[in-house]
Design an enzyme around this catalytic site. Structure first.
Site, PDB file in Angstrom:
ATOM      1  N   SER A  86      19.134   5.925  45.988  1.00  0.00           N
ATOM      2  CA  SER A  86      20.588   5.805  45.991  1.00  0.00           C
ATOM      3  C   SER A  86      21.029   5.176  44.672  1.00  0.00           C
ATOM      4  O   SER A  86      20.770   5.731  43.615  1.00  0.00           O
ATOM      5  CB  SER A  86      21.043   5.000  47.208  1.00  0.00           C
ATOM      6  OG  SER A  86      22.414   5.158  47.432  1.00  0.00           O
ATOM      7  N   ASP A 122      22.067  15.389  52.441  1.00  0.00           N
ATOM      8  CA  ASP A 122      22.679  14.224  51.835  1.00  0.00           C
ATOM      9  C   ASP A 122      24.059  14.610  51.301  1.00  0.00           C
ATOM     10  O   ASP A 122      24.177  15.177  50.228  1.00  0.00           O
ATOM     11  CB  ASP A 122      21.798  13.685  50.703  1.00  0.00           C
ATOM     12  CG  ASP A 122      22.332  12.384  50.129  1.00  0.00           C
ATOM     13  OD1 ASP A 122      23.435  11.964  50.543  1.00  0.00           O
ATOM     14  OD2 ASP A 122      21.651  11.792  49.281  1.00  0.00           O
ATOM     15  N   HIS A 126      20.556  11.178  53.500  1.00  0.00           N
ATOM     16  CA  HIS A 126      20.335  10.231  52.409  1.00  0.00           C
ATOM     17  C   HIS A 126      19.017   9.481  52.584  1.00  0.00           C
ATOM     18  O   HIS A 126      18.481   8.936  51.630  1.00  0.00           O
ATOM     19  CB  HIS A 126      21.512   9.248  52.381  1.00  0.00           C
ATOM     20  CG  HIS A 126      21.689   8.522  51.078  1.00  0.00           C
ATOM     21  ND1 HIS A 126      21.787   9.152  49.860  1.00  0.00           N
ATOM     22  CD2 HIS A 126      21.791   7.194  50.806  1.00  0.00           C
ATOM     23  CE1 HIS A 126      21.946   8.252  48.897  1.00  0.00           C
ATOM     24  NE2 HIS A 126      21.951   7.066  49.440  1.00  0.00           N
TER      25      HIS A 126
END
Length: 721
Positions: A559, A640, A672
């Site tokens: 991320s 995602d 994600h």
């Protein structure tokens, strides 16, 4: 796990029992919990609901029905309830008595005509309890059952406003809602038969209001509470678009009978000066007061949570911000993630991050009794949940984790801070994993400004101080997050340490648990101060930790941590690493306009793409892609929707075109995160093989564990007709 693992491997991590928080009964003798395990031999998951004898620390099976979930106590006795999902989309409310754990008999108290979860109960009388569950409601307010829904003949979706998609799903007409009813103990008319509980028809408390609660995608029991006086919940303001706003409110629905004959309109509580997100609404034990957490800034999901008290629920518009200050910042420089009441209602318990730990604090609930800052009750690990240890005691039952222990339960007397009495540890303090607290330490090093940066250090279990170990430098996501003294099944530092690395996890500018100013300082500084902090951390490790070999260093992140890997790749620090790993990271800052929660880039980058184009481009990793040359593994998942899969493909395309050793891993069925055990094992195998290869360590598994590797056909004669 009852047998000690010879080595803590991804298989051990992923197949270890995952235990929920414990829920004590009113007498403080038993605690309910659920546990799941996964077998890589049978490729199947096993789920159980168990009950722990607190005195002996021994647990007993309640049910091993894989469709059972959400166990809860009913009242003050030994009756329990749980939810059982059915193949027809319906949910059965199951009741059992645990007075004799050797003979547990269960029965159905009622069937709910759709999938529900997050059950809560509150006593109305000796033989009646209010029940609340969460389910999805159709536009007309009915409980949605996907098994009964009409089948669509086309697949097109048409939208006229945001959201289009959120996290990992496309928006549909259905919305979260809280349904309530009564669970009543009915006298039996059969000789020698026990009385049984019966569930009434459920009522949608939010029907026709336009309000959605819990707040998707992650809201659950932390977004509503149930009392004999009614239902409290938090929800985003329905007049604001949720894709560009975090504005939310506390609501209260006063309900007396819970029969569903009439449901009052939710009362919206607006706190003057606070326009941000809300969470953790909790009604006092006597049903007369409430407390919740709310942020000040709309559009900023990592603002500081303020503690808001409603002294009288009959007049909920009167609120008090506890720990307020004249400058508006608040007297306490911590952001609690949850709040709860003591049995007598005189004390509030707050869980908040502090220097990389999840700490429990106490605070008087009466504003006049507050003489200073909240009192710290724990000092190590991360508290995941608390509950009253019994109905007649001030003691607390605490569920926690640490960097080496995936679940432990303790009893704490708030009058004796720090003196936790261990009741049960799922991993025997890490021993069943071959881990120990001796492997864990921390360091502080100078940052980009006049401050120090904190980092955790995790060493191999066979650590020898006379040897040098390659560095695994892990950068966390968020960016407003932190590496904490807590367990993780996705990014577990000990898994990397057991491969032969010294793992160091810095918490640079933007990290939580070091004061709100430190969190806020990352705004418009994504590749600035945090990057400098990370560089200075690397230099500190090189110059001060003799047992770390920074000439064999690797760096990994997901991320925002994935963004930082891409940013590092284009900057001088990238040449200090033998290999990099980016999981679901940002490649092109401009492409964040395709993200789901647009308030996030708008806040962190200082405005919209069209108004602040130069600022967006300033920290754009793609701008420096001409410098990329360090071997790099790119991982990006197709579900995602926070960071679209094109980000990973673009980064991999650059690496390939530039001739940089690189690999691309994708999961079409993950968001994600990588949540499925078999996928997670492949993730770990590919990642560990990649970094080990460049750090000079043996492969975790030969030939990538047998997983398929797609190679291009390079010669025409390789084609088969």
């Amino acid at each position: 796990m009852t047998v000690r693992a010879s080595k803590f491997t991804p298989e051990v991590l992923l197949s270890a029992p995952r235990r929920s928080s414990g829920k004590p009964n009113a007498r403080g003798t038993l605690a309910l919990f659920s546990v799941t395990t996964y077998s890589f031999e049978s490729h199947s998951r096993k789920s159980e609901i168990r009950v722990l004898d607190i005195a002996s620390s021994q647990s007993h099976l309640v049910t091993d029905d894989e469709k059972a979930s959400d166990p809860n106590w009913i009242g003050d006795g030994n009756d329990v309830v749980w939810l059982k999902s059915g193949s027809d989309g319906k949910t059965t409310l199951v009741v059992a008595n645990l007075s004799d754990t050797s003979k547990i008999h269960s029965y159905s108290a009622g069937v709910i005509d759709g999938p529900v979860s997050n059950i809560k109960l509150a006593k109305i009388s000796d033989d009646a309890f209010a029940v609340a569950v969460v389910g999805q409601a159709t536009p007309d307010g009915a409980l949605y059952n996907p098994e009964k829904a009409p089948k669509q003949q086309s697949t097109g979706k048409v939208y006229t406003s945001l959201f289009v998609r959120h996290w990992d799903y496309y928006l549909s007409p259905q919305r979260n809602s809280i349904f309530y009813g009564r669970l009543t103990l009915e006298p039996s008319h059969v000789t020698n038969s026990s009385d049984k509980y019966t569930l009434s028809k459920l009522t949608n408390s939010l029907k026709g209001t336009g309000i959605e609660s819990p707040i998707p995608p992650f809201g659950g029991t932390d977004h509503f509470d149930l009392s004999s006086s009614g239902i409290a919940f938090v929800a985003k303001d329905p007049d604001e678009n949720p894709a560009t706003n975090t504005k939310a409110h506390f609501y209260f629905i006063p309900i007396k009978t819970f029969t569903g004959l009439s449901t009052p309109e939710p009362i919206k509580v607006v706190v003057d000066g606070l326009e941000g997100a809300c969470t953790s609404p909790v009604i006092s034990p006597d049903g007369t007061k409430a407390v919740f957490l709310q942020m000040k800034k709309n559009g900023y999901e990592s603002d500081k949570n303020r503690v808001i008290l409603i002294p009288d629920l009959t007049n909920p518009f009167q609120t008090v911000e506890l720990l307020a200050s004249e400058n508006g910042k608040g007297a306490w420089d911590s952001s609690p993630s949850s709040v709860s009441w003591s049995n007598d209602g005189n004390t509030l318990y707050l869980v908040a991050e502090a220097t990389g730990r999840g700490i429990l604090f106490s605070l008087p609930s009466n504003p006049a009794d507050i003489k200073g800052l909240p009192k710290k009750l724990t000092t190590t690990g991360t508290v995941s949940d608390i509950a009253a240890a019994s109905k007649s005691s001030n003691e607390l039952f605490i569920s926690s984790t640490s960097l080496v222990d995936n679940s432990y339960y303790s009893i704490l007397d708030p009058a004796k801070p720090g003196e936790l009495k261990l009741i049960s540890s799922s991993s025997k303090g890490g021993k069943t994993f071959g881990l120990s607290q001796d492997q864990v330490s921390d360091i502080w090093f100078p940052g980009a400004g006049d401050y120090k940066v904190h980092a955790w250090v995790v060493k191999p279990s066979n650590f020898d101080s006379s040897k040098k170990y390659p560095l695994a430098y892990l950068i966390h996501g968020g960016p407003q997050g932190a590496w904490a003294e807590s367990w993780s099944t996705r990014w577990n530092p000990a898994v990397f340490a057991e491969q032969g690395y010294v793992v160091i996890t810095p918490n640079p500018t933007g990290s939580t648990s070091y004061g709100q100013d430190f969190v806020d300082a990352i705004q418009e500084e994504w590749g600035g101060r945090p990057y400098t902090d990370i560089v200075k951390g690397f230099e500190y490790i090189r110059d001060n930790l003799s047992y770390v070999d920074t000439d064999r260093a690797v760096a990994l992140g997901a991320s925002y941590g994935g963004y930082m890997m891409n940013w590092i790749q284009g900057n001088p620090l990238g040449r200090k690493f033998k290999a990099l790993v980016t999981h679901d990271g940002v490649f092109s800052m401009a492409n964040q306009i395709s993200s789901d929660e647009l308030y996030f880039p708008f806040h962190d980058l200082g405005g919209t793409l069209w108004d602040k184009r130069a600022q967006w481009e300033r920290w754009d990793p793609s701008r420096l892609s001409g410098n990329w040359e360090t071997p790099h593994l790119i991982i990006h998942n197709e579900l995602d929707y926070r960071l679209p899969v094109s980000e990973g493909l673009a980064a991999f395309n650059v690496l390939q075109k530039r001739g940089v050793p690189s690999m691309y891993l994708t999961f079409p069925d993950e968001n994600h995160w990588v949540l499925k055990p078999e996928n997670s094992l492949q993730w770990h195998t590919v990642v560990l093989n990649w970094i080990n290869k460049f750090a000079g360590l043996p492969p975790y598994k030969e030939n990538n564990g047998g997983y398929e590797v797609n190679e291009p056909i390079k010669k025409m004669q390789d084609l088969k007709v």
